[in-house]
Design an enzyme around this catalytic site. Structure first.
Site, PDB file in Angstrom:
ATOM      1  N   HIS A  22       0.862  -1.210  -0.044  1.00  0.00           N
ATOM      2  CA  HIS A  22       0.044   0.002   0.101  1.00  0.00           C
ATOM      3  C   HIS A  22       1.045   1.346  -0.057  1.00  0.00           C
ATOM      4  O   HIS A  22       2.134   1.153   0.531  1.00  0.00           O
ATOM      5  CB  HIS A  22      -0.982  -0.072   1.174  1.00  0.00           C
ATOM      6  CG  HIS A  22      -0.556   0.362   2.430  1.00  0.00           C
ATOM      7  ND1 HIS A  22      -0.415   1.515   3.172  1.00  0.00           N
ATOM      8  CD2 HIS A  22       0.358  -0.502   3.524  1.00  0.00           C
ATOM      9  CE1 HIS A  22       0.374   1.613   4.113  1.00  0.00           C
ATOM     10  NE2 HIS A  22       0.702   0.068   4.575  1.00  0.00           N
TER      11      HIS A  22
ATOM     12  N   GLU B  42      -5.306   1.562   2.797  1.00  0.00           N
ATOM     13  CA  GLU B  42      -4.975   0.404   3.676  1.00  0.00           C
ATOM     14  C   GLU B  42      -5.177   0.848   5.120  1.00  0.00           C
ATOM     15  O   GLU B  42      -5.603   0.358   5.821  1.00  0.00           O
ATOM     16  CB  GLU B  42      -3.544  -0.227   3.445  1.00  0.00           C
ATOM     17  CG  GLU B  42      -3.307  -1.184   4.221  1.00  0.00           C
ATOM     18  CD  GLU B  42      -2.613  -1.124   5.716  1.00  0.00           C
ATOM     19  OE1 GLU B  42      -2.265  -2.007   6.271  1.00  0.00           O
ATOM     20  OE2 GLU B  42      -2.282  -0.027   6.241  1.00  0.00           O
ATOM     21  N   GLU B  43      -4.724   2.340   5.336  1.00  0.00           N
ATOM     22  CA  GLU B  43      -4.900   2.864   6.557  1.00  0.00           C
ATOM     23  C   GLU B  43      -6.271   3.118   7.033  1.00  0.00           C
ATOM     24  O   GLU B  43      -6.458   3.586   8.147  1.00  0.00           O
ATOM     25  CB  GLU B  43      -4.029   4.188   6.731  1.00  0.00           C
ATOM     26  CG  GLU B  43      -2.406   3.867   6.427  1.00  0.00           C
ATOM     27  CD  GLU B  43      -1.812   3.009   7.438  1.00  0.00           C
ATOM     28  OE1 GLU B  43      -2.485   2.623   8.181  1.00  0.00           O
ATOM     29  OE2 GLU B  43      -0.661   2.868   6.973  1.00  0.00           O
TER      30      GLU B  43
ATOM     31  N   ASP C 149       4.526  -5.233   3.668  1.00  0.00           N
ATOM     32  CA  ASP C 149       4.161  -3.828   4.414  1.00  0.00           C
ATOM     33  C   ASP C 149       4.976  -3.539   5.634  1.00  0.00           C
ATOM     34  O   ASP C 149       5.298  -4.343   6.374  1.00  0.00           O
ATOM     35  CB  ASP C 149       2.691  -3.974   5.225  1.00  0.00           C
ATOM     36  CG  ASP C 149       2.035  -3.057   5.477  1.00  0.00           C
ATOM     37  OD1 ASP C 149       2.618  -1.928   5.969  1.00  0.00           O
ATOM     38  OD2 ASP C 149       0.705  -2.847   5.968  1.00  0.00           O
TER      39      ASP C 149
END
Length: 170
Positions: free
Chosen positions: A13, A51-52, A78
């Protein structure tokens, strides 16, 4: 694409949190993905946004797929720029991961799959996953998550192991 027309997906991401530059979370994962793309041409590479924000990008991607049965593996990368690398993976990959990692004395391997990473929407649909990370890291979502906090050692270790896994799966 593997011999049986199955896809291997490598993902990371690129979003960040507010004031955090996110050199580790997750520019380090994006950098590894780009390095892997140089030598592994038969793999699908995806960079997710959000993603966050509860993995909105990867959830949207999985929802958009017409079929999931041709996905052999999702390799998610990640936050690998600091600490000791670890691998979380579906039990299906136990023989491959153990074979490849037996020469690496440091690092953890585990079948303890849980959120909050971009592999989660795939895992929920029963697609086998392999996830790379590194820990500990005290600057996650912090303005101090800068390039000065990054170490090339875990990044290179993940590239090496991921390349070997992709070759085994292809």
């Amino acid at each position: 694409i593997t011999k049986n027309n199955e896809k291997i997906i490598v993902c990371a991401h690129y979003d960040s949190m507010f004031d955090a530059p996110d050199a580790n979370d997750n520019a380090s994962g994006v950098a590894d993905l780009l390095e892997l793309a140089k030598t592994n041409k038969n793999v699908k590479y995806i960079l997710f946004d959000a993603e966050e924000w509860n993995k909105a990008g990867s959830y949207a991607y999985v929802k958009s797929l017409k079929t999931l049965k041709n996905i052999k593996a999702v390799i998610n990368i990640d936050m690998i720029g600091s600490g000791t690398p670890f691998i979380i993976f579906s039990k299906k990959f136990n023989p491959i991961i153990k074979k490849i990692t037996k020469k690496h004395k440091k690092g953890k391997i585990s079948n303890d799959i849980r959120a909050p990473f971009d592999y989660w929407p795939f895992h929920k649909k029963k697609i086998p996953i392999i996830h790379f990370g590194a820990s500990p890291y005290k600057y996650c979502h912090d303005p101090k998550d800068t390039i000065e906090q990054i170490s090339l050692k875990p990044i290179k270790q993940v590239i090496d192991i991921a390349n070997k896994i992709i070759k085994e799966l292809s």
